[in-house]
Structures are given as C-alpha cells and as structure tokens.
Design an enzyme around this catalytic site. Structure first.
Site, PDB file in Angstrom:
ATOM      1  CE1 TYR A  71      37.805  32.379   5.833  1.00 38.55           C
ATOM      2  CE2 TYR A  71      36.872  33.002   7.934  1.00 38.55           C
ATOM      3  CZ  TYR A  71      37.096  33.267   6.597  1.00 38.55           C
ATOM      4  OH  TYR A  71      36.602  34.419   6.046  1.00 38.55           O
ATOM      5  N   PRO A 227      39.362  45.755   5.384  1.00 40.25           N
ATOM      6  CG  PRO A 227      38.966  45.842   7.697  1.00 40.25           C
ATOM      7  CD  PRO A 227      39.208  44.879   6.565  1.00 40.25           C
ATOM      8  N   GLY A 230      45.383  46.732   1.142  1.00 40.43           N
ATOM      9  CA  GLY A 230      46.669  46.055   1.173  1.00 40.43           C
ATOM     10  C   GLY A 230      46.650  44.557   1.287  1.00 40.43           C
ATOM     11  N   PRO A 233      49.865  42.067  -2.802  1.00 39.10           N
ATOM     12  CG  PRO A 233      51.681  40.639  -3.116  1.00 39.10           C
ATOM     13  CD  PRO A 233      50.182  40.634  -2.946  1.00 39.10           C
TER      14      PRO A 233
END
Length: 314
Positions: A71, A227, A230, A233
């Site tokens: 990250y 969670p 989406g 796309p």
C-alpha cells in the site's frame, strides 16, 4: 503493536466502546468495525492528515487495522508505525502475495513465490518497526477481483503455507490468514491454522456464501473487502440498491451505513475493515455499528439478489 491483555471486551485499550461490538480474531478480542488502510496512500502529500486519521480511528474504538507493505509502496505502513502506539493495543494485520508496480495497470504485480513471501514479511517487520506481525494474510490469486498468477507465479498452496508456518514458528508472524481464495483452497489450508479469510463480499455480491459458512464452522473470522461492492466499473453497488436506499431513508442513515450494518447482522463472525482517507467518512463508517435493522428491513435486504459482472484484469 499489541499489549498482553485487553482490559475489557466491551471497550478498547483506549477506553472507547467497541464499534459493532466485540469479535474474535487470532485469539483475542477486537472491535467488529476496524479500519482498512489502503486508501491512506492518497494522503502521501499530507502525512499529518494521515497520522491524525489513524489517531481518530483509535479514539473511535478501532483496534484492528488492515494493511500491506505494497500500500503506497511502504508509505501506509510507515504512517501506521508513526501513529499507532503500543498502549493502543491495536491488532495490525498485513498481507503478502503482491509487490508494488507503480507503472503497471493495477498497479501491483504478483509476488507468490515462497522467497517473495518471506521478503514481504521481512519488509513489513521493518516498515512497521515490530518484531512480529500479529496476522499475515496470504493474498492468493485464485479468486477475483484483480491480479491473476501466470508463469512462475503459479505456486502450490502447500509451498506457500510452508514458508508462512515457518515464519510463524520463528516468531515473525503470529497467525496466518488467507485472501482471495476458493472454498477448496481454504479447506486444504485448514490444518495450517487459518484465523481469517478476506474475500470480496457484500450484500450484492454473495457468491462466497458457502465459504462464509465454512469459516463460521471452523471459528475463522470473515473479513470482507469491497464491502459495498462497486470496486470496478460495471460491478453492482450496494449504495444504489432500491432496498438499501429505502432502508436508509427510513432509518435516517446513509446507504453505506445500511450496507455495512447488514454485513454485521448477516453473520456473527464478520469483521469489517472499511477504508477511507477522510475523517468524516471514517466517523460515518464507525457509526454503522449503531444501526439497528428491524426484521422487516433485514428481510427486504436479504431479498436483494446477489449479482456479479466480469471483472477487468487490466
């Protein structure tokens, strides 16, 4: 970053009520709403804001933070090292199985080979400034979304578990989790002592229901990522579902809070790690633990169909 004992299962070491209530993870009690740190990489140019957000999370009762060395190419772990104190008794969970690839399409590349897994654990130890990472999740590439393994990155599960159990025996990691796995992979891994599973899962994407039930039967925490759906796309979004929107209006809550609250009520072994780089959004996510869903609302939400769409790999 954990102390020996948590004073009470009802409050965190910081004295805050546990958002979502208490839940078990890796042999200890944590708040059922934690924090996923991936989006902290967006604050690369505002380090002070990143530290402040993590401190606010602890104040609100977060004592389970999910991270990874990839990250922000180490930036997020460096922030956690600065912001989180030993007395906060925060359970930091990291993951291995990928390396940064800033110029790539995702921008990650698979790092599945045993020597890469060991190197990633060592990098986490250094960046976090600890002698032991409490939990390390193996990010397998068996199930989407995202990366797929090819060539020498297609590695047998047993070889990967061998290096992780070795690191656990050495005291460099406390426990092993899995991410992005199928039912069969988890079943094969059970003898290694798996403490949590992270898969993409939400109200509108429940293909892993059988896997969730296996985790419940084995006392394994279910920690869904994406969670609210989406993530790519064309993928369905929880916050666009009519039943969710109706529940949000009725309860005076946001659609996101309703989606998170449904997950908490769906199964007792669910632990949430919603992520954000905004303090206001963090507070909204934490408040989802106070959302009460009556029987009629839960019935309406349970009836929302689980859908999936092709997941882009580039």
């Amino acid at each position: 970053m954990t102390s020996a004992d948590t004073p009470s299962t009802d409050v965190t070491a910081a004295g805050a009520p546990r958002p979502g209530g208490p839940g078990p993870l890796a042999g200890r009690t944590v708040s059922r709403i934690g924090y996923g740190a991936m989006q902290l990489s967006r604050l690369h140019d505002d380090r002070k804001a990143g530290v402040a957000l993590l401190r606010r999370a602890v104040e609100l009762g977060v004592d389970h933070i999910d991270t990874a060395q990839f990250y922000g190419d180490g930036f997020v772990n460096d922030l956690i090292r600065e912001a989180i104190r030993p007395q906060d008794d925060v359970l930091v969970v990291s993951k291995v199985g990928a390396d940064p690839d800033p110029d790539g399409p995702l921008p990650l590349r698979p790092a599945q080979r045993p020597e890469q897994l060991r190197a990633s654990v060592e990098a986490n130890l250094t960046a976090l400034g600890v002698d032991r990472v409490p939990v390390v999740n193996l990010r397998r590439l068996d199930a989407g979304p995202g990366l797929r393994a090819e060539g020498d990155q297609v590695v047998d599960l047993d070889d990967q578990l061998a290096v992780l159990t070795g690191l656990r025996d050495e005291g460099k990691i406390g426990a092993i989790g899995l991410s992005g796995v199928t039912y069969d992979v988890l079943h094969r891994a059970l003898p290694a002592g798996i403490v949590c599973v992270q898969n993409a899962y939400s109200l509108v994407s429940r293909a892993d229901e059988e896997l969730l039930r296996l985790c419940a039967a084995e006392g394994i925490a279910w920690v869904p990522f994406f969670p609210l759906g989406g993530a790519f796309p064309g993928r369905p979004k929880v916050t666009e579902e009519p039943a969710v929107l109706a529940a949000a209006r009725s309860l005076g809550r946001t659609p996101s809070q309703v989606g998170l609250a449904w997950l908490l009520r769906h199964a007792e072994h669910v632990l949430l790690i919603p992520g954000t780089a905004d303090t206001g959004h963090l507070e909204e996510n934490i408040a989802a633990g106070t959302v009460a869903l009556d029987e009629a609302t839960r019935t309406a939400l349970d009836a929302v169909p689980s859908r999936s769409a092709p997941i882009p790999l580039d």
